[in-house]
Design a protein around this motif. Structure first.
Motif: not given
Length: 188
Positions: A107-108, A150-158, A161-165
């Motif tokens: 969803t995110e 070509d940009k560095f991105i790290k979506p916070k909620l994503v 969620i990955c840390r939870q998983l």
């Protein structure tokens, strides 16, 4: 008793959906976008509870059926924004906690693509693949959006969620946005 609890949770989630939908009618455009984001996340959780309520086994859910229903909740948005989607999801049972996080993650990612990826672009595509191969869960999501190339991105909620998983992931922006992760899980 668990079935009754899931039924009550589902009813409460439906009430939350109705309340958010009512607020959406009164909201400004900026508030409306934020409310729609919240609404899609609540609907993803509500969809999981619908699957649990229908299912005799309350500890697991068919991930293919669940994530396809999550996709259906975006149907109008895809059509409105002329976005082509390709989903390839293998059918397998997964525990409900992992299913919920995978639904929220998808969803995110969908919300982020719709909001940020396709600036002034005619051909818009989202591809999603989920497979279970010899106990290895493979999750791959991509869009052909040009706004993050070509940009560095790290979506916070994503990331949360990955840390939870407890999953590591990779993001590549060479040709649009590509998110991929894999994790050993038990087949159910």
């Amino acid at each position: 008793m668990l079935s009754e609890a899931n039924h009550r949770i589902n009813n409460n989630l439906q009430l939350v959906v109705i309340l958010i939908t009512n607020q959406l009618k009164k909201a400004s455009e900026a508030e409306g976008i934020q409310l729609k984001n919240i609404l899609t996340k609540v609907e993803a959780i509500s969809t999981l509870h619908k699957h649990l309520y229908k299912n005799d086994d309350k500890r697991s859910v068919d991930i293919s059926s669940y994530l396809r229903d999550v996709k259906v909740s975006f149907f109008d948005v895809f059509k409105e924004n002329d976005i082509t989607t390709n989903f390839d999801i293998t059918s397998f049972k997964i525990n409900t906690d992992q299913a919920m996080y995978l639904g929220l993650l998808l969803t995110e990612l969908l919300i982020n693509s719709i909001k940020h990826a396709f600036k002034q672009q005619d051909y818009k595509v989202i591809d999603f693949t989920l497979r279970l191969n010899n106990g290895l869960l493979l999750f791959r999501y991509s869009d052909n959006g040009i706004s993050v190339r070509d940009k560095f991105i790290k979506p916070k909620l994503v990331d949360k969620i990955c840390r939870q998983l407890e999953m590591n992931y990779d993001i590549n922006t060479d040709n649009g946005f590509t998110f991929s992760m894999s994790k050993k899980i038990n087949d159910e």
